[in-house]
Design an enzyme around this catalytic site. Sequence first.
Site, PDB file in Angstrom:
ATOM      1  N   ARG A  27     -12.658  -2.598  -4.189  1.00 61.74           N
ATOM      2  CA  ARG A  27     -12.709  -2.315  -5.619  1.00 61.74           C
ATOM      3  C   ARG A  27     -11.337  -2.335  -6.283  1.00 61.74           C
ATOM      4  NH1 ARG A  27     -16.746  -0.756  -3.305  1.00 61.74           N
ATOM      5  NH2 ARG A  27     -15.341   0.262  -1.838  1.00 61.74           N
ATOM      6  N   THR A  28     -10.368  -1.641  -5.685  1.00 59.56           N
ATOM      7  CA  THR A  28      -9.071  -1.526  -6.356  1.00 59.56           C
ATOM      8  C   THR A  28      -8.394  -2.885  -6.486  1.00 59.56           C
ATOM      9  OG1 THR A  28      -8.815   0.719  -5.497  1.00 59.56           O
ATOM     10  CG2 THR A  28      -6.848  -0.353  -6.334  1.00 59.56           C
ATOM     11  N   LYS A  54       6.255  -9.812  10.639  1.00 63.19           N
ATOM     12  CA  LYS A  54       7.412 -10.350  11.360  1.00 63.19           C
ATOM     13  C   LYS A  54       8.541  -9.331  11.456  1.00 63.19           C
ATOM     14  CE  LYS A  54       6.518 -14.925   9.316  1.00 63.19           C
ATOM     15  NZ  LYS A  54       7.095 -15.984   8.441  1.00 63.19           N
ATOM     16  N   ARG A 106      -0.686  -1.183  -2.576  1.00 58.98           N
ATOM     17  CA  ARG A 106      -1.357  -0.157  -1.766  1.00 58.98           C
ATOM     18  C   ARG A 106      -0.725  -0.142  -0.387  1.00 58.98           C
ATOM     19  NH1 ARG A 106      -7.734   0.950  -1.150  1.00 58.98           N
ATOM     20  NH2 ARG A 106      -7.205   2.020  -3.073  1.00 58.98           N
ATOM     21  N   HIS A 125      -3.504   8.220  -5.998  1.00 59.30           N
ATOM     22  CA  HIS A 125      -4.222   7.004  -6.409  1.00 59.30           C
ATOM     23  C   HIS A 125      -4.361   7.055  -7.938  1.00 59.30           C
ATOM     24  CE1 HIS A 125      -6.554   3.514  -6.282  1.00 59.30           C
ATOM     25  NE2 HIS A 125      -7.468   3.836  -5.371  1.00 59.30           N
TER      26      HIS A 125
END
Length: 307
Positions: free
Chosen positions: A52-53, A81, A102, A130
């Site tokens: 969703r986000t 890496k 995120r 959030h």
Amino acid sequence: MPRNIIDVIDLSVEEIDELIATAEDIITNPVKYQDICAHKQLATLFFEPSTRTRLSFESAMLALGGSVLGFSEANSSSTAKGETVGDTVHTVSCYADIIAMRHPKEGAPYAAAQFSEVPIINAGDGGHNHPTQTLTDLLTIHREKGRLNGFTIGFCGDLKFGRTVHSLVNALSRYENINYVLISPAELKLPRYVKEEALKKRGIHYTQTTDLESVIPQLDILYMTRVQKERFFNEEDYLRLKDSYILTPEKLVNAKADLSILHPLPRVNEISVTVDKDPRAAYWKQVKNGKFIRMALIMKLLGLSPS
């Protein structure tokens, strides 16, 4: 220096109200906003899984006439890496006008912001914050209740690791006459630091209980959360707690007729699918609202508005 939104308290109450008003106008007049971000690029840097986000950020930017680049898992970036998050963000900020990030580690977006040449929006950092989900929740509450004060809200489920709960409690603590009912197993109580900073310091009343059914009649809003498997170090604890609360039509019999049921999603089984048909279920509206409030936030941080 670019302005970043790492925590919802980075925004004043007046700014939150302004964002909600803009989102409401976007819902009413979408065509007015369809080209505002033409030739602008949003980078979505998602070091942790999201549906969703991430997609709502991308949908928001596309709806504003902009474009999107980025990655949806850490393994598809140069961090696999050994590149530092700071270097990744610094690199991407050379290509994009704004970044949504995120990360599973608390504080990572704040640290990354020190290396960015463009605004960074925290799209969730571990169990900490959030802010755009909180803005989504506030828009949904405003659309459902017509106000952001004068109600009783119950938070139910995983209040210990639930970053959406922490952010929303912090945001609502700046509005007046709100009663908080904290419903959770003893092991998943709202952290002390959240209660101290957001509630006790402001003299805000709250109640703690383990029994959802005993308090549901007094609630105007019920904010359900899932028990998050990814936050547990011990699988036995997760299995023991994961089904602590399952909302069913039977448990809603004594709830108010105008109760609003919210959930940041994804859900596992803490809300029965049979509740989806109940007119009090507002979580699918909540999903739609996420796009509109993110459109408003992107515009604000880029300093853009309809001509």
